[in-house]
Design a protein around this motif. Structure first.
Motif, PDB file in Angstrom:
ATOM      1  N   ARG A 162       0.838  -1.206   0.000  1.00 18.93           N
ATOM      2  CA  ARG A 162       0.000   0.000   0.000  1.00 18.93           C
ATOM      3  C   ARG A 162       0.875   1.259   0.000  1.00 18.93           C
ATOM      4  NH1 ARG A 162      -3.126   3.047  -2.157  1.00 18.93           N
ATOM      5  NH2 ARG A 162      -3.752   4.836  -0.923  1.00 18.93           N
ATOM      6  N   TYR A 163       1.963   1.212   0.782  1.00 21.44           N
ATOM      7  CA  TYR A 163       2.869   2.372   0.855  1.00 21.44           C
ATOM      8  C   TYR A 163       3.500   2.653  -0.514  1.00 21.44           C
ATOM      9  CZ  TYR A 163       6.955   5.173   2.061  1.00 21.44           C
ATOM     10  OH  TYR A 163       7.914   6.156   2.100  1.00 21.44           O
ATOM     11  N   VAL A 164       4.021   1.622  -1.143  1.00 21.67           N
ATOM     12  CA  VAL A 164       4.678   1.825  -2.444  1.00 21.67           C
ATOM     13  C   VAL A 164       3.677   2.393  -3.441  1.00 21.67           C
ATOM     14  CG1 VAL A 164       5.749   0.624  -4.407  1.00 21.67           C
ATOM     15  CG2 VAL A 164       6.481   0.091  -2.067  1.00 21.67           C
ATOM     16  N   ARG A 165       2.444   1.883  -3.403  1.00 15.69           N
ATOM     17  CA  ARG A 165       1.444   2.379  -4.367  1.00 15.69           C
ATOM     18  C   ARG A 165       0.987   3.792  -4.031  1.00 15.69           C
ATOM     19  NH1 ARG A 165      -1.115  -3.580  -5.675  1.00 15.69           N
ATOM     20  NH2 ARG A 165       0.396  -3.932  -7.359  1.00 15.69           N
ATOM     21  N   LEU A 166       1.169   4.177  -2.779  1.00 14.55           N
ATOM     22  CA  LEU A 166       0.807   5.548  -2.374  1.00 14.55           C
ATOM     23  C   LEU A 166       1.889   6.544  -2.800  1.00 14.55           C
ATOM     24  CD1 LEU A 166      -1.425   6.976  -0.670  1.00 14.55           C
ATOM     25  CD2 LEU A 166      -0.040   6.483   1.343  1.00 14.55           C
ATOM     26  N   VAL A 167       3.160   6.154  -2.671  1.00 13.26           N
ATOM     27  CA  VAL A 167       4.227   7.147  -2.872  1.00 13.26           C
ATOM     28  C   VAL A 167       4.935   7.033  -4.223  1.00 13.26           C
ATOM     29  CG1 VAL A 167       4.617   7.250  -0.387  1.00 13.26           C
ATOM     30  CG2 VAL A 167       6.147   5.859  -1.790  1.00 13.26           C
ATOM     31  N   ASP A 168       4.887   5.850  -4.856  1.00 13.54           N
ATOM     32  CA  ASP A 168       5.653   5.665  -6.097  1.00 13.54           C
ATOM     33  C   ASP A 168       5.061   4.473  -6.859  1.00 13.54           C
ATOM     34  OD1 ASP A 168       7.589   6.104  -7.989  1.00 13.54           O
ATOM     35  OD2 ASP A 168       9.289   5.551  -6.717  1.00 13.54           O
ATOM     36  N   ALA A 169       3.813   4.645  -7.293  1.00 13.47           N
ATOM     37  CA  ALA A 169       3.020   3.516  -7.805  1.00 13.47           C
ATOM     38  C   ALA A 169       3.684   2.810  -8.986  1.00 13.47           C
ATOM     39  CB  ALA A 169       1.631   3.993  -8.186  1.00 13.47           C
ATOM     40  N   GLU A 170       4.490   3.561  -9.769  1.00 12.37           N
ATOM     41  CA  GLU A 170       5.114   2.923 -10.951  1.00 12.37           C
ATOM     42  C   GLU A 170       6.063   1.803 -10.564  1.00 12.37           C
ATOM     43  OE1 GLU A 170       7.652   5.863 -12.785  1.00 12.37           O
ATOM     44  OE2 GLU A 170       6.161   7.375 -12.323  1.00 12.37           O
ATOM     45  N   GLN A 171       6.523   1.790  -9.340  1.00 12.89           N
ATOM     46  CA  GLN A 171       7.471   0.740  -8.930  1.00 12.89           C
ATOM     47  C   GLN A 171       6.782  -0.602  -8.735  1.00 12.89           C
ATOM     48  OE1 GLN A 171      10.508   1.754  -9.379  1.00 12.89           O
ATOM     49  NE2 GLN A 171       9.494   3.735  -9.709  1.00 12.89           N
ATOM     50  N   MET A 172       5.434  -0.571  -8.650  1.00 13.00           N
ATOM     51  CA  MET A 172       4.707  -1.819  -8.431  1.00 13.00           C
ATOM     52  C   MET A 172       3.321  -1.753  -9.067  1.00 13.00           C
ATOM     53  SD  MET A 172       4.107  -3.846  -4.906  1.00 13.00           S
ATOM     54  CE  MET A 172       3.506  -5.531  -5.063  1.00 13.00           C
ATOM     55  N   PRO A 173       3.288  -1.655 -10.403  1.00 13.65           N
ATOM     56  CA  PRO A 173       1.973  -1.562 -11.048  1.00 13.65           C
ATOM     57  C   PRO A 173       1.171  -2.845 -10.837  1.00 13.65           C
ATOM     58  CG  PRO A 173       3.728  -1.810 -12.673  1.00 13.65           C
ATOM     59  CD  PRO A 173       4.397  -1.659 -11.346  1.00 13.65           C
ATOM     60  N   VAL A 174      -0.141  -2.691 -10.760  1.00 11.42           N
ATOM     61  CA  VAL A 174      -1.003  -3.866 -10.621  1.00 11.42           C
ATOM     62  C   VAL A 174      -0.760  -4.764 -11.831  1.00 11.42           C
ATOM     63  CG1 VAL A 174      -3.404  -4.651 -10.585  1.00 11.42           C
ATOM     64  CG2 VAL A 174      -2.721  -2.616  -9.275  1.00 11.42           C
ATOM     65  N   GLY A 175      -0.600  -6.069 -11.568  1.00 15.54           N
ATOM     66  CA  GLY A 175      -0.401  -7.036 -12.646  1.00 15.54           C
ATOM     67  C   GLY A 175       1.036  -7.507 -12.775  1.00 15.54           C
ATOM     68  N   ARG A 176       2.004  -6.722 -12.277  1.00 18.94           N
ATOM     69  CA  ARG A 176       3.407  -7.160 -12.403  1.00 18.94           C
ATOM     70  C   ARG A 176       3.678  -8.373 -11.504  1.00 18.94           C
ATOM     71  NH1 ARG A 176       7.956  -2.762 -11.623  1.00 18.94           N
ATOM     72  NH2 ARG A 176       7.330  -2.238 -13.754  1.00 18.94           N
ATOM     73  N   HIS A 177       3.095  -8.350 -10.308  1.00 18.06           N
ATOM     74  CA  HIS A 177       3.294  -9.446  -9.353  1.00 18.06           C
ATOM     75  C   HIS A 177       1.927  -9.914  -8.845  1.00 18.06           C
ATOM     76  CE1 HIS A 177       7.558  -8.616  -9.388  1.00 18.06           C
ATOM     77  NE2 HIS A 177       7.395  -7.411  -8.883  1.00 18.06           N
ATOM     78  N   PRO A 178       1.250 -10.775  -9.620  1.00 16.15           N
ATOM     79  CA  PRO A 178      -0.137 -11.143  -9.267  1.00 16.15           C
ATOM     80  C   PRO A 178      -0.289 -11.733  -7.858  1.00 16.15           C
ATOM     81  CG  PRO A 178       0.399 -11.878 -11.485  1.00 16.15           C
ATOM     82  CD  PRO A 178       1.669 -11.354 -10.899  1.00 16.15           C
ATOM     83  N   ALA A 179       0.702 -12.494  -7.402  1.00 15.26           N
ATOM     84  CA  ALA A 179       0.561 -13.103  -6.070  1.00 15.26           C
ATOM     85  C   ALA A 179       0.556 -12.019  -4.985  1.00 15.26           C
ATOM     86  CB  ALA A 179       1.688 -14.091  -5.812  1.00 15.26           C
ATOM     87  N   LEU A 180       1.360 -10.964  -5.194  1.00 14.82           N
ATOM     88  CA  LEU A 180       1.375  -9.870  -4.212  1.00 14.82           C
ATOM     89  C   LEU A 180       0.109  -9.019  -4.324  1.00 14.82           C
ATOM     90  CD1 LEU A 180       5.131  -8.733  -4.207  1.00 14.82           C
ATOM     91  CD2 LEU A 180       3.960 -10.330  -2.660  1.00 14.82           C
ATOM     92  N   ASP A 181      -0.407  -8.871  -5.552  1.00 16.47           N
ATOM     93  CA  ASP A 181      -1.695  -8.167  -5.708  1.00 16.47           C
ATOM     94  C   ASP A 181      -2.777  -8.895  -4.904  1.00 16.47           C
ATOM     95  OD1 ASP A 181      -0.494  -6.411  -7.470  1.00 16.47           O
ATOM     96  OD2 ASP A 181      -1.273  -7.402  -9.261  1.00 16.47           O
ATOM     97  N   ALA A 182      -2.779 -10.217  -5.016  1.00 16.10           N
ATOM     98  CA  ALA A 182      -3.809 -11.011  -4.322  1.00 16.10           C
ATOM     99  C   ALA A 182      -3.635 -10.901  -2.809  1.00 16.10           C
ATOM    100  CB  ALA A 182      -3.731 -12.471  -4.766  1.00 16.10           C
ATOM    101  N   LEU A 183      -2.378 -10.961  -2.347  1.00 15.65           N
ATOM    102  CA  LEU A 183      -2.130 -10.811  -0.900  1.00 15.65           C
ATOM    103  C   LEU A 183      -2.635  -9.447  -0.423  1.00 15.65           C
ATOM    104  CD1 LEU A 183      -0.666 -11.704   1.786  1.00 15.65           C
ATOM    105  CD2 LEU A 183       1.282 -10.364   0.939  1.00 15.65           C
ATOM    106  N   SER A 184      -2.317  -8.409  -1.176  1.00 12.52           N
ATOM    107  CA  SER A 184      -2.739  -7.062  -0.799  1.00 12.52           C
ATOM    108  C   SER A 184      -4.263  -6.976  -0.731  1.00 12.52           C
ATOM    109  CB  SER A 184      -2.183  -6.063  -1.822  1.00 12.52           C
ATOM    110  OG  SER A 184      -2.721  -4.790  -1.606  1.00 12.52           O
ATOM    111  N   GLN A 185      -4.927  -7.506  -1.737  1.00 14.49           N
ATOM    112  CA  GLN A 185      -6.407  -7.458  -1.750  1.00 14.49           C
ATOM    113  C   GLN A 185      -6.999  -8.180  -0.556  1.00 14.49           C
ATOM    114  OE1 GLN A 185      -8.045  -8.923  -5.412  1.00 14.49           O
ATOM    115  NE2 GLN A 185      -7.502  -7.057  -6.528  1.00 14.49           N
ATOM    116  N   ARG A 186      -6.451  -9.365  -0.262  1.00 17.57           N
ATOM    117  CA  ARG A 186      -6.962 -10.144   0.876  1.00 17.57           C
ATOM    118  C   ARG A 186      -6.782  -9.379   2.173  1.00 17.57           C
ATOM    119  NH1 ARG A 186      -4.168 -14.433  -1.304  1.00 17.57           N
ATOM    120  NH2 ARG A 186      -2.554 -14.499   0.294  1.00 17.57           N
TER     121      ARG A 186
END
Ligand code: GSH
Length: 207
Positions: A162-186
């Protein structure tokens, strides 16, 4: 107990989430580590967040030390980091990647956002971002089963995302790491995360 620091700090947020997951009640002191710097230094001479003020007045500083204290309080059966053995080594490694990613993406953010533009150092920003992306990729290579109980590695990683997406979203765009996207959503769907959700990054902006 009083938790000092705002939730846009992932270090504060991981403590807040852990307090809630483990069933501790706390008050929230939302002084700014930037805007209220002098008063914050009276709480923690280092002038950083989080701090946790205990009921007897003792002040714990540094999120890792606070989380260790919480784990000690609840005992090994409920602790969010396994007490010993390979599972502990793995948890500490993942937590180090997640906090390290925050340190490096955060350093780049301080340089890009807070430092006046004439003093910015683009090569340093890119170096920090590269290190942060490396830690995130290492986390993405791990297994994050949706059946696993919520532990500190998952809490800290979700707070980092959440922090990375708040301050520098390009470093972790949705879809680059699907397993981490899923963890974040959960995680973000849980009440402990919803109650501590940082909508904005409240730091002074450099000219
Ligand atoms: N290792 C510390 C890091 C805490 C940290 O970096 N806090 C930041 C906010 S995210 C802070 O206080 N920044 C202000 C400063 O360092 O001047 C911890 O885990 O608590």
């Amino acid at each position: 107990m009083i938790l000092v620091g705002q939730y846009d700090s992932p270090f504060v947020r991981r403590v807040a989430v852990s307090l809630r997951v483990l069933g501790f009640a706390y008050e929230h002191d939302t002084r700014s580590v930037f805007g209220d710097f002098d008063s914050m230094r009276a709480t923690n001479p280092l002038g950083r967040i989080p701090s946790l003020v205990l009921d007897d007045g003792q002040v714990l500083i540094d999120s890792a030390a606070i989380l260790d204290w919480l784990d000690q309080k609840v005992g090994p059966a409920k602790a969010l980091v396994p007490p010993a053995g390979p599972t502990r080594q793995r948890a500490l490694r993942l937590i180090a990647f997640a906090t390290g990613a925050v340190d490096k993406i955060g350093a780049a953010a301080y340089e890009r956002i807070i430092r006046p533009s004439i003093y910015r150092w683009p090569e340093w920003i890119e170096r920090c971002r590269l290190q942060g992306r490396g830690a995130i990729a290492a986390l993405a290579a791990e297994a994050w089963p949706d059946t696993a109980p919520l532990d500190q590695a998952a809490i800290t990683t979700a707070c980092m995302i959440r922090y990375v997406r708040l301050v520098d979203a390009e470093q972790m765009p949705v879809g680059r790491h699907p397993a981490l996207d899923a963890l974040s959503q959960r995680c973000e769907a849980r009440p402990e995360f919803k109650a501590t959700y940082p909508a904005d990054y409240a730091v002074p902006k450099g000219a």
